[in-house]
Motif scaffolding. Sequence first.
Motif, PDB file in Angstrom:
ATOM      1  N   THR A 178      22.462  -6.826  -9.769  1.00 59.48           N
ATOM      2  CA  THR A 178      23.680  -7.264 -10.443  1.00 59.48           C
ATOM      3  C   THR A 178      24.640  -6.101 -10.665  1.00 59.48           C
ATOM      4  OG1 THR A 178      22.489  -9.047 -11.549  1.00 59.48           O
ATOM      5  CG2 THR A 178      24.590  -8.400 -12.500  1.00 59.48           C
ATOM      6  N   VAL A 270      27.958 -16.096 -16.434  1.00 62.15           N
ATOM      7  CA  VAL A 270      26.769 -16.948 -16.585  1.00 62.15           C
ATOM      8  C   VAL A 270      26.804 -18.073 -15.559  1.00 62.15           C
ATOM      9  CG1 VAL A 270      25.618 -18.598 -18.118  1.00 62.15           C
ATOM     10  CG2 VAL A 270      26.424 -16.403 -19.023  1.00 62.15           C
ATOM     11  N   LEU A 273      26.089 -16.878 -11.899  1.00 66.65           N
ATOM     12  CA  LEU A 273      24.684 -16.580 -11.621  1.00 66.65           C
ATOM     13  C   LEU A 273      23.843 -17.850 -11.598  1.00 66.65           C
ATOM     14  CD1 LEU A 273      24.181 -13.308 -13.691  1.00 66.65           C
ATOM     15  CD2 LEU A 273      24.455 -13.545 -11.231  1.00 66.65           C
ATOM     16  N   LEU A 274      24.161 -18.802 -12.474  1.00 65.64           N
ATOM     17  CA  LEU A 274      23.430 -20.074 -12.458  1.00 65.64           C
ATOM     18  C   LEU A 274      23.654 -20.816 -11.142  1.00 65.64           C
ATOM     19  CD1 LEU A 274      23.977 -21.416 -16.093  1.00 65.64           C
ATOM     20  CD2 LEU A 274      21.843 -20.563 -15.107  1.00 65.64           C
ATOM     21  N   ASP A 280      17.735 -19.386 -16.306  1.00 63.74           N
ATOM     22  CA  ASP A 280      18.332 -18.898 -17.555  1.00 63.74           C
ATOM     23  C   ASP A 280      17.761 -17.533 -17.922  1.00 63.74           C
ATOM     24  OD1 ASP A 280      19.603 -21.286 -17.520  1.00 63.74           O
ATOM     25  OD2 ASP A 280      18.732 -22.073 -19.372  1.00 63.74           O
ATOM     26  N   VAL A 283      19.278 -14.849 -15.700  1.00 63.27           N
ATOM     27  CA  VAL A 283      20.671 -14.614 -16.082  1.00 63.27           C
ATOM     28  C   VAL A 283      20.729 -13.740 -17.330  1.00 63.27           C
ATOM     29  CG1 VAL A 283      22.791 -15.692 -16.899  1.00 63.27           C
ATOM     30  CG2 VAL A 283      21.517 -16.727 -15.018  1.00 63.27           C
ATOM     31  N   VAL A 294      22.466 -17.310 -23.638  1.00 67.51           N
ATOM     32  CA  VAL A 294      22.782 -17.930 -22.351  1.00 67.51           C
ATOM     33  C   VAL A 294      22.773 -19.450 -22.489  1.00 67.51           C
ATOM     34  CG1 VAL A 294      21.952 -18.310 -19.988  1.00 67.51           C
ATOM     35  CG2 VAL A 294      21.959 -16.006 -20.965  1.00 67.51           C
TER      36      VAL A 294
END
Length: 326
Positions: A178, A270, A273-274, A280, A283, A294
């Motif tokens: 990331t 969020v 990435l989901l 979860d 993330v 989250v």
Amino acid sequence: MLTALGLDEMDESAYRTLVSVGAADAPDLARRLALSEPDTGRALRRLERHGLAAQSSARPGRWVAAPPAVALGALLAQQRHELEKAELAAALLAEEYRAAAVEPAAHDLVEVVTGAPAVAQRFLQLQLGAADEVCALVTGNPVVVSGTENEAEEQAAGRGVRYRVVVERAVLDLPDGTAESTAALHRGEQVRVVDRVPTKLVVADRSLAMVPLTSHTSEPAALVVHESGLLELLSELFESVWRTALPLRLGGSGVAEERPHAPDGTDLEVLSLLLAGLTDESVAKQLGLGLRTVQRRVKRLMELAGATTRLQLGWHCHERGWVARD
């Protein structure tokens, strides 16, 4: 900063110090630089050869700094002249290469590069030689060139080369996945995510490509593909993956609407990435948030979108332009 003009760090420090004091003898300059007198003397003689310092005629043993505007200007002019000659030589060689490759043999269209150092060097050359665009597919198992990618990308992006990158979801699960994606976005690169990419691939200016060559040996190898039907196929492979991938929004790269009933920057991170397929828990780990944070943000996004399920949330996010590809 002056290494491009042929000065090393010691020479530059000596010149900067001499400029700041105007003139000094070798022992005084050695004390200021925290160097031995022999090292300082050698640095002063190198500066003298570059025309950056001279011994005072009035006081033997005392060194005087040459005016930077004049002395450095002369070095810059010399460097520009040398660069112009190198560019001319490169253009002539390129023309000779094109003339000799009008009808290249089939075996000349593909190079096999073997060994980690050779693969890494060829990878750097491919990116640093790009003039317009670099397209890349990145897998979750980067080998050989992972340590040099950021440096090459920063240099190429600094020259205005456009980057379009598709990473597979597993890359975001890597310890620095990331963070590296965020850095790429901050450099102005376009980054998208898919569940899986078919192969690691780099295409530069649609004229050169590089793909890993799998083998049963432990020695890394890669194929460098020149302009040909195979290169067109690899370019189209990238474009087909790019069209199906979702944009990645991290580190404020997404544009959040400044309204109370719209997602903020972290919401978009969020969400991004989901949609990339992370859980979860993943993330929360990647963004440095708590799991409950989250989940609260996901609940808020569902409320903003008027969705009752996460599937509906994805659809509403697309309709509202929160995850638009363009």
